[in-house]
Design an enzyme around this catalytic site. Structure first.
Site, mmCIF file in Angstrom:
data_model
loop_
_atom_site.group_PDB
_atom_site.id
_atom_site.type_symbol
_atom_site.label_atom_id
_atom_site.label_comp_id
_atom_site.label_asym_id
_atom_site.label_seq_id
_atom_site.Cartn_x
_atom_site.Cartn_y
_atom_site.Cartn_z
ATOM 1 N N ASP A 42 0.856 -1.363 -0.081
ATOM 2 C CA ASP A 42 -0.093 -0.072 -0.139
ATOM 3 C C ASP A 42 0.831 1.334 0.058
ATOM 4 O O ASP A 42 1.322 1.748 0.961
ATOM 5 C CB ASP A 42 -0.874 0.076 1.225
ATOM 6 C CG ASP A 42 -1.861 1.266 1.259
ATOM 7 O OD1 ASP A 42 -2.016 1.803 0.263
ATOM 8 O OD2 ASP A 42 -2.432 1.297 2.151
ATOM 9 N N ASP B 185 -0.792 4.808 -6.172
ATOM 10 C CA ASP B 185 -1.294 4.068 -5.207
ATOM 11 C C ASP B 185 -1.418 2.492 -5.349
ATOM 12 O O ASP B 185 -2.389 2.100 -6.258
ATOM 13 C CB ASP B 185 -2.742 4.372 -4.673
ATOM 14 C CG ASP B 185 -3.040 3.704 -3.356
ATOM 15 O OD1 ASP B 185 -2.538 2.867 -2.993
ATOM 16 O OD2 ASP B 185 -4.290 3.970 -2.825
#
Ligand SMILES: *[C@@H]1O[C@H](CO)[C@@H](O)[C@H](O)[C@H]1NC(C)=O
Ligand SMILES: *[C@@H]1O[C@H](CO)[C@@H](O)[C@H](O)[C@H]1NC(C)=O
Ligand SMILES: *[C@@H]1O[C@H](CO)[C@@H](O)[C@H](O)[C@H]1NC(C)=O
Ligand SMILES: *[C@@H]1O[C@H](CO)[C@@H](O)[C@H](O)[C@H]1NC(C)=O
Ligand SMILES: *[C@@H]1O[C@H](CO)[C@@H](O)[C@H](O)[C@H]1NC(C)=O
Length: 454
Positions: free
Chosen positions: A159, A340
């Protein structure tokens, strides 16, 4: 057929809730925020303060077009020869690591049975590298991380959108936790649990528990770091194989940042990691993360640097040119693009995404300009540009079949980040991304390294 039905269900679910896009919306003590998105901060520690005192100047995200054809990629050629039998594994597994380690019969903490499908990566040959697993549908990408003295191995979502790390704990009774593996006091003699609560609200999904610390080993890099042990999760995590989230964002969260820690302790000499993500439909999963540098075998052409501007506030975000379709542009402004790995799709302000889809013949939204149906025979790539260099995303990545003869664009009109784009795996599958947290002012600044890659 079972597989197809499951994927379809996942697709529909994902689209309805705008995908799983963890990002650091809020971090706080559970007592202080109790699920409210409007409350702020941890320990009265203002995120705003952190933002204004931190220097993001010189930090950059670097993107390079990934080798399109695996046969032209030297590392893949080598990997194919040495891993012919074991290159692709797509299987329903009970426990991913079943049999790897005997368990005490009388341990009070039970290990959960895990029945998710995962696509295992080729074992990397580069140093300080780990293969990146995925769920078989390109929705989530995760690493195997080892925790504690028993080296409990968990799947951790990669992440780059947040700095917090947590694992599912043995006291967590949510259905999502019951479906996953966990890590807790029964798994390690060096685990130190604290009295400090943590709570994180992601774009999709909440999690809460206590902070702890223990040894963590990622890509062979071992350190002691703090992380959350969850005792509550929302149901969002039922849909994905990962047992926790590894925060590789730069923003300081409730827990230690692995990258920062590794640099401080001298395990890494530079705060850099580089990522290539595999595509489920390719014949081999070459997904890989390399810490401390780049794997030159993973990309072609030059690396183009894009500096992270101050307004990115400690997130991995760089200025982005407007997307184009079939050589056409909608006249959109340049906005920040958040990079992301923890998000599946591409998100942008609804107004911009709507204007962009007007370039596509037959594109129509039936949900107020959030998602867009497009003709299934759309074969034209979409391009995104950074630092004046254009990166292409083929239709197989941005056009998703969501029903019989029904296709939707994976570019969603939803402002995951205010006034900005958020580029998830749909885009990242097509580039080699270097996340460079070191000062790079001595290197080529944004846009001047020249040389276009396709
Ligand atoms: C989880 O931990 C928090 C913090 O310790 C506590 O307030 C909460 O009651 C716990 N929830 C469950 C389901 O055990
Ligand atoms: C881990 O916990 C111990 C004991 O509470 C503490 O001394 C140490 O500083 C902690 N380490 C990290 C990295 O949080
Ligand atoms: C694109 O989005 C930005 C940020 O929300 C907004 O200011 C701008 O007006 C939008 N432009 C168009 C053409 O939709
Ligand atoms: C679209 O917006 C209108 C007005 O805000 C609302 O009534 C309607 O339910 C929305 N439709 C969908 C599919 O979200
Ligand atoms: C969707 O976009 C179209 C075209 O820009 C616009 O006319 C319409 O009002 C928008 N609908 C909603 C619900 O925002």
């Amino acid at each position: 057929m079972v597989g197809a039905a499951l994927l379809l269900q996942l697709t529909l679910w994902i689209v309805t809730v705008h995908a799983f896009y963890p990002w650091p919306e809020r971090v706080c003590h559970s007592s202080q925020c109790s699920g409210s998105k409007s409350e702020r901060d941890i320990n009265g520690d203002s995120r705003q303060t952190e933002r204004t005192t931190s220097t993001t100047e010189g930090i950059s995200v670097e993107l390079v077009q990934r080798a399109r054809n695996p046969n032209n990629d030297p590392s893949v050629t080598v990997a194919r020869d040495t891993n012919r039998d074991a290159a692709i594994r797509f299987a329903h597994i009970h426990s991913p690591l079943e049999g790897s380690r005997p368990r005490d019969e009388d341990t009070k903490l039970t290990r959960r049975e895990n029945t998710y499908s995962v696509v295992a990566p080729v074992t990397p040959t580069a140093t300080k590298s780990a293969g990146i697993f995925q769920d078989g549908a390109d929705y989530s990408y995760f690493l195997q991380v080892k925790y504690g003295t028993d080296e409990e191995t968990l799947y951790m979502l990669l992440d780059t959108g947040a700095g917090n790390t947590w694992v599912m704990g043995p006291t967590c009774k949510s259905k999502a936790c019951e479906m996953h593996n966990s890590f807790g006091p029964g798994d390690s003699t060096t685990l130190k649990q604290t009295e400090t609560d943590f709570s994180i609200i992601y774009g999709t999904g909440n999690v809460a528990g206590v902070l702890a610390n223990d040894t963590v080993s990622i890509a062979g890099l071992k350190t002691v770091m703090s992380f959350g042990i969850a005792n509550e999760t929302t149901s969002d995590f039922e849909h994905f194989p990962f047992d926790g989230i590894l925060g590789l964002g730069m923003s300081k969260g409730a827990t230690d940042n692995f990258l920062e820690l590794a640099k401080k302790e001298g395990i890494l000499t530079s705060s850099i990691f580089s990522v290539s993500l595999g595509r489920a439909s390719d014949w081999i999963n070459t997904g890989q993360i390399t810490f401390g540098g780049v794997d030159t075998a993973k990309y072609v052409g030059d690396i183009t640097y894009s500096s992270i501007p101050k307004e990115a506030n400690d997130d991995w975000a760089v200025p982005m040119g407007e997307p184009s379709y079939d050589g056409k542009k909608a006249g959109l402004p340049s906005l920040l693009g958040y990079i992301d790995t923890g998000s599946s799709f591409v998100f942008g302000p609804s107004s911009n995404v709507t204007a962009f889809h007007k370039l596509i013949t037959g594109a129509v939204s039936k949900d107020n300009n959030t998602s867009f149906e497009v003709p299934c025979d759309t074969k034209t790539p979409v391009t995104f540009s950074f630092g004046g260099v254009t990166y292409s995303v083929p239709s197989q990545d941005w056009v998703a079949e969501v029903g019989e003869n029904r296709c939707e664009s994976n570019i969603i009109g939803h402002e995951a980040m205010e006034g900005a784009w958020l580029l998830g795996d749909v885009f990242l599958k097509n580039v080699y991304t270097v996340f460079d947290g070191d000062h790079i002012s001595d290197r080529c600044p944004y846009g001047t390294s020249g040389g276009g890659r396709r």
